[in-house]
Every structure is written in structure tokens, then in C-alpha cells.
Design an enzyme around this catalytic site. Structure first.
Site, PDB file in Angstrom:
ATOM      1  CG  ASN A  73      -6.940  -8.116  -4.974  1.00  0.00           C
ATOM      2  OD1 ASN A  73      -7.167  -7.397  -5.943  1.00  0.00           O
ATOM      3  ND2 ASN A  73      -7.508  -7.920  -3.800  1.00  0.00           N
ATOM      4  CB  THR A  84      -0.944   0.002   1.208  1.00  0.00           C
ATOM      5  OG1 THR A  84      -1.840  -1.112   1.102  1.00  0.00           O
ATOM      6  CG2 THR A  84      -1.742   1.294   1.286  1.00  0.00           C
ATOM      7  CG  HIS A 141       1.601  -9.899   4.093  1.00  0.00           C
ATOM      8  ND1 HIS A 141       0.296 -10.316   4.124  1.00  0.00           N
ATOM      9  CD2 HIS A 141       1.593  -8.636   3.615  1.00  0.00           C
ATOM     10  CE1 HIS A 141      -0.486  -9.334   3.673  1.00  0.00           C
ATOM     11  NE2 HIS A 141       0.283  -8.317   3.363  1.00  0.00           N
ATOM     12  CB  CYS A 173      -8.279  -4.446   2.074  1.00  0.00           C
ATOM     13  SG  CYS A 173      -6.560  -4.978   1.962  1.00  0.00           S
ATOM     14  CB  THR A 212      14.960   3.548  12.074  1.00  0.00           C
ATOM     15  OG1 THR A 212      15.390   4.788  12.652  1.00  0.00           O
ATOM     16  CG2 THR A 212      16.019   2.489  12.308  1.00  0.00           C
ATOM     17  CB  SER A 267       3.020  -6.811   0.194  1.00  0.00           C
ATOM     18  OG  SER A 267       2.849  -6.739   1.589  1.00  0.00           O
TER      19      SER A 267
END
Length: 384
Positions: A151, A72, A201, A328, A237, A199
Site C-alpha cells: 500500500n 482490518t 472504500h 493508518c 446485523t 475493503s
């Protein structure tokens, strides 16, 4: 009660080997990767090695890979950054893209920054390349944002052909490859694509990390300001544990691509055949053939009546985890925007099931799911 997980398009289970690679960066290696001392340099080296690994998997240069918090963020960075950096005034996309694409496009349109051509799709979710050419002939130097595979449907787009059309009209091309990364052989050096997003995952890596490919020579501003990390492209970071996990997971998927896809296609075709044998009237949404779809996704419309037969809920009660579309949207209660755009009936919008397969799944699990689905559908039809 046994549980069967067939929602891998929402998220794959993390490979235990990936966790092993990540653990030292959680527990043993302290420091900040931006620090210049030995502790920081160790982490910086791990991140840059991960970048080289990802680049090698994709036929890209390490300098073209930027790590993000996921798909995203990567989509938003590419879309908003391209419009800002190049003064683009038009975007060409579809209504069946993931909301990580449609929502930023809609926000840019509402703010008066761009106009949008929403390409039509057929009943399988395919676009017309002729319509794309017409849109770009009217609006050259646009941003084209088209996903590699849908998807919810599994329908696969020919991004090589799309890229060549974009090249002809001097358009920038962004492709969300979240559903194909790690299960498709990419050579980004040979594709005319400017931005690719992924992504971790979705390919057996950790949640909370992904990456954005930006083609050499393309310059866009960062989405997040506040530091010079990721070569001034993403402030904050870096998380060495997640990044090294991402790289290991992608590399393993690329090394085992042929065997992995053979197994996944076996699961998908077995389910299709058994459903057709046991549930007369069952239909499939989207493309299903190799070359036109991906092996991980199968959208199924059972032979339901017009009432909401609560199949997802009932399957969950017997230990089966599936979805009706994108995870989502699971709590939105508005139905799948993808199914709506391909002209699905109200019954399909309520009762369609997305089965999505992973390497942990077995043929025995598929047979169990089919038997339970047959029981649920038979009971529902008997009450009608």
C-alpha cells in the site's frame, strides 16, 4: 484555492452512482435482514444478490464470500481464525505488510501461540520466493500471509507463484488484496489461496464495509460472537446499504477494468516522466513498471537535504492532499515501517511522498502538483 486529492490509496471518493444504489436502503427499505417477514426478506435478497455479484467478479462461489466491516476485520478474522481452527504453530509473513496483518501476527507471537518467520525484502519491497520455500521447508503446514500489492510502495507480488509454493508445503495462504481489488482481474478458483480480504472504500465504495473470501472446505471460527449472521461467521446485523454499495462499486470497477487501468497508468507514467524532467535527483521507492507494480501508487523521494522539509504540510497549504505512507500511521510520528524495512535513509523516512491516483484525477492536476512540488523543493534547497 483549488484542491487536488492524490491520496486514493488511503481512500477513494465514493462513486455517485454507488450512493444512488445505496439510498433506498437508508431511506425506504426498513426492517432487519434476519427477519422472516416481507420487509426482512427484501433486505436479505439484496444482501444475497450482492454476494453473488462479488463472487461473480472474482471467480468464486457466493458461499465463499463473507461481508465484514472492512479489510482490518477481515485480515484479523482470517489470521486468528486459521491459527485457532487448524492448530497452526508458525506464520510466514513480512514486516512490510499492513498493520492489519503485522499487529495480529505480533500479538499471536507475544502470546506464545505461534512462531514467525519474517521474510526479508529488497530495496523495492520484493520478497525472495526461494526464501519462502526455505521457510516452509522448515515449517510445513504454516500460515503464509503476504499482501498482493504494497500500500505504500505499489510493489506487486506474484500471488499465483506464492500459492503454488504454499500448496507444495501444505500451507494455508492469506492475501490482503485491499490495494488491488477492483483494479486487478481475479479468478480465485484458479489460485491456490485460502483467504482474500478487501475493503470497499478502496474501490470507490462506502467506508465501513469489506469482505473476506474463504475458500470452500476451509472452516474457521468467527472473530465476533453474538449472532448467526453471515452463516455464523460474523455476528451483528448486516448493513444492506453498505453491502449493496460495495457490490455495485466492485462490479463497476470490474466492468471498466481495462479503461480504468489505462487511465491510471497514464497518470502515473506522466508524473514519473515530468518529475524526472523537473526535479533532478528525484528517486522512486518500490517497483514502478507494469507487471511489477500497481498503477495507483507512486512513492517519491524528492531531492531534499537532511532536514525535515515539511513537504506534506506545505503541499497541503497549497491545496494538495497526499501522504507520506499509510494513512493508518499518519499521527504516529514514527515514520513509515515499510520504508524503514527496505533500507530507506533517514531523509527518505521524513520526506517521502506517496502519490496515489484515482479515476477523478486529471493530467492537469498532475502538472499542477509537480509545479507546486518543484517550487517547494527549490525554496527548501535555496535555504540549505
Amino acid at each position: 484555492m483549488r484542491r487536488v486529492y492524490l491520496d486514493n490509496a488511503a481512500s477513494t471518493p465514493m462513486d455517485p452512482e454507488v450512493l444512488e444504489q445505496m439510498l433506498p436502503y437508508f431511506c425506504e427499505y426498513g426492517g432487519n435482514p434476519s427477519s422472516t417477514h416481507a420487509h426482512g426478506r427484501r433486505l436479505r435478497n439484496a444482501i444475497e444478490e450482492a454476494r453473488r455479484t462479488v463472487a461473480q467478479c472474482l471467480g468464486a462461489a457466493p458461499g465463499e464470500i463473507y461481508f465484514t466491516s472492512g479489510g482490518t476485520e477481515a485480515d484479523n478474522t482470517a489470521i486468528c481464525g486459521a491459527v485457532q481452527a487448524y492448530g497452526l504453530q508458525h506464520i510466514v509473513t513480512t514486516r512490510i505488510e499492513h498493520h492489519a496483518v503485522t499487529h495480529p501476527v505480533e500479538h499471536l507471537e507475544a502470546a506464545g501461540k505461534v512462531s514467525v518467520t519474517w521474510l526479508g525484502v529488497d530495496r523495492h519491497g520484493n520478497i525472495s520466493l526461494d526464501e519462502l520455500r526455505e521457510a516452509l521447508a522448515s515449517h510445513p503446514r504454516s500460515l503464509v500471509s503476504l499482501m498482493h500489492a504494497n500500500n505504500e510502495l505499489g510493489t506487486l507480488y506474484d500471488i499465483a507463484a506464492i500459492g503454488e509454493i504454499c500448496k507444495q508445503y501444505d500451507a494455508l495462504f492469506h492475501s490482503d488484496t485491499v490495494q488491488t481489488m477492483g483494479q486487478f482481474a481475479f479468478d480465485l478458483s484458479a489460485l491456490h489461496v485460502h483467504f482474500v480480504t478487501a475493503s470497499a472504500h478502496k474501490f470507490y465504495g462506502p467506508k465501513g464495509t469489506g469482505f473476506l473470501y474463504i475458500r470452500k472446505g476451509v472452516k474457521i471460527p468467527p472473530l465476533i460472537a453474538g449472532g448467526g449472521q453471515e452463516r455464523n461467521m460474523r455476528a451483528g446485523t448486516e448493513n444492506p446499504a453498505l453491502i449493496t454499495g460495495l457490490a455495485f462499486a466492485l462490479d463497476k470497477c470490474c466492468r471498466t477494468l481495462e479503461a480504468k487501468n489505462e487511465k491510471l497508468w497514464g497518470l502515473k507514467t506522466h508524473m514519473m516522466r515530468r518529475l524526472q524532467e523537473t526535479l533532478p535527483g528525484v528517486t522512486f521507492n518500490g517497483e514502478t513498471a507494469p507487471g511489477r507494480s500497481i498503477p495507483t501508487v507512486l512513492s517519491v523521494s524528492p531531492p531534499c537535504n537532511d532536514a525535515d522539509c515539511m513537504l506534506l504540510f506545505n503541499l497541503d497549504l497549497v491545496g494538495i492532499s497526499v501522504s507520506g505512507g499509510s494513512a493508518c500511521n499518519a499521527g504516529a510520528h514514527i515514520g513509515s515501517h515499510v520504508l524503514r524495512e527496505i533500507g530507506a535513509s533517514d531523509s527518505t523516512l521524513r520526506n517521502a511522498i506517496r502519490f496515489s491516483f484515482g479515476m477523478q484525477n486529471t493530467l492537469e492536476e498532475i502538472d499542477y502538483v509537480i509545479s507546486q512540488l518543484q517550487t517547494q523543493v527549490s525554496a527548501m534547497l535555496a535555504e540549505a
